[in-house]
Enzyme design. Structure first.
Site, PDB file in Angstrom:
ATOM      1  CG  HIS A  93      23.311  -4.125 -28.636  1.00  0.00           C
ATOM      2  ND1 HIS A  93      23.378  -3.310 -29.652  1.00  0.00           N
ATOM      3  CD2 HIS A  93      22.072  -3.789 -28.357  1.00  0.00           C
ATOM      4  CE1 HIS A  93      22.378  -2.803 -29.984  1.00  0.00           C
ATOM      5  NE2 HIS A  93      21.546  -3.059 -29.066  1.00  0.00           N
ATOM      6  NE  ARG A 121      21.179   1.565 -32.164  1.00  0.00           N
ATOM      7  CZ  ARG A 121      19.988   0.793 -31.168  1.00  0.00           C
ATOM      8  NH1 ARG A 121      20.599   0.373 -30.180  1.00  0.00           N
ATOM      9  NH2 ARG A 121      19.104   0.564 -31.863  1.00  0.00           N
TER      10      ARG A 121
END
Ligand code: NDP
Ligand SMILES: O=CC(=O)O
Length: 313
Positions: free
Chosen positions: A276, A228
């Site tokens: 991502h 993250r």
């Protein structure tokens, strides 16, 4: 059995078709605002609070990804979002481990074989064989040694790199040196040449990749962030790159996504960016896991994949 489905970006029609095929006995529907009708199971990603709150008949909620930080942060603001006692499940691997292995191994080999340096030489029109790196000076350290970190470690061991991991509890992965707990973090970092992050986003791990941590790595270290964006302080990373402490970084996740056009990460010559995509949810594998888990729950069993809400992952 009634199943409600909500995902802000997935092709809902495709998922509903596949879910009907896997669970022919179930009535599966897309959840839309205002739908308070009966549901036994909810399949969600970034769910609106009203989708779940007050649903007394729910038997389980499934997150349509591996990380549950966005659901848990909503839950913190709206504690009644998940009815008491309703378990939250997440995707454990379901095809993501192989994707993480591809990402990590290809990037480690890229740096190990100095393809980044040869790319710079190519741009300068320079023909100059460089010294090889040895595996002994290329220790890989993996922050987070769970479902994904463990598999990434295994794939790098197969390439004969020295591999170590850091987690809360001690691990026993073949040929991987295990470091556990805060008090062993410095020993884990010392000598680590490539740092790969696969931690969950929890209050303990936010901002963990900061200046102090980067200073403890081997000189000329490289960083791969696969977990993250909030784990990594982007300013500290840039400072470490510019001071020469870090050689390069490969980033898949960012504190703000999409990464704003103004971010200096875009233009830094030694930062590589992917949007991502390190490991995406694979519908066939995810649905196989969800339908298997629903069958286990209906038989009164306790299946794998339940999130520990107190621990936060
Ligand atoms: N970029 C992408 O495309 C994707 C990113 N992800 C990210 O990857 C993360 C990891 O996934 P997954 O492997 O399935 O998660 P797991 O829960 O299986 O593994 C988490 C690991 O982190 C360790 N850990 C947690 N908290 C701490 C702490 N405070 N100190 C030390 N170690 C800690 C755990 O230790 P222990 O084993 O002792 O409990 C465990 O080894 C996800 O949470 C998600 O954010 C996931 C999929 C795709
Ligand atoms: O980041 C993706 C996930 O599944 O978590």
């Amino acid at each position: 059995m009634d199943i409600i489905f909500y995902h802000p970006t997935f092709d809902t029609g495709f998922w509903l078709d596949k879910l009907h095929q896997a669970l022919p006995q179930a009535r599966v529907r897309e959840w839309k605002p205002g739908d308070n009708d009966h549901a036994d199971y909810a399949l969600v990603w970034h769910p609106p609070v009203e989708m779940l709150s007050g649903r007394k008949t729910l038997k389980a909620v499934f997150a349509l990804g591996a990380g549950v930080d966005s659901i848990l942060s909503q839950l913190q603001k709206h504690p009644d979002m998940l009815p008491p006692g309703v378990p939250l499940y997440r995707l454990e691997d379901t095809g993501m481990a192989l994707q993480m292995q591809e990402y990590a191994v290809s990037q480690v080999l890229h740096w190990f074989r100095r393809f980044d340096d040869y790319q710079v030489q190519k741009q300068q029109g320079v023909w100059n064989p460089l010294d090889d790196y040895t595996r002994e000076e290329f220790t890989i350290g993996i922050l987070g040694a769970g479902v994904l970190g463990g598999k990434v470690a295994e794939s790098l061991v197969a390439w004969d790199f020295p591999v170590r991991c850091w987690s809360r509890s001690r691990k026993n992965y073949p040929n991987v040196e295990s470091f556990a707990g805060q008090h062993e973090l410095d020993a884990f970092l010392s000598g680590t040449r490539v740092l790969i992050n696969l931690l969950p986003n929890t209050p303990e791990t936010v901002g963990i990749i900061n200046r102090q941590l980067l200073d403890k790595l081997a000189d000329n270290a490289c960083v791969i962030n696969l977990a993250r964006g909030v784990h990594l302080l982007e300013e500290d990373l840039l400072a470490a790159l510019d001071s020469g402490k870090l050689k390069a970084a490969m980033l898949d996740v960012f504190s703000r996504e999409p990464l704003p056009a103004s971010s200096p990460l875009w233009t830094h010559p030694r930062v590589t960016i992917t949007p991502h995509v390190a490991a995406v949810t694979r519908p066939v594998e995810a649905i196989a896991y969800i339908s298997h888990t629903i069958s286990s729950l209906d038989r009164g069993e306790i299946p794998a994949g339940q999130v520990d809400l107190k621990r936060g992952y």
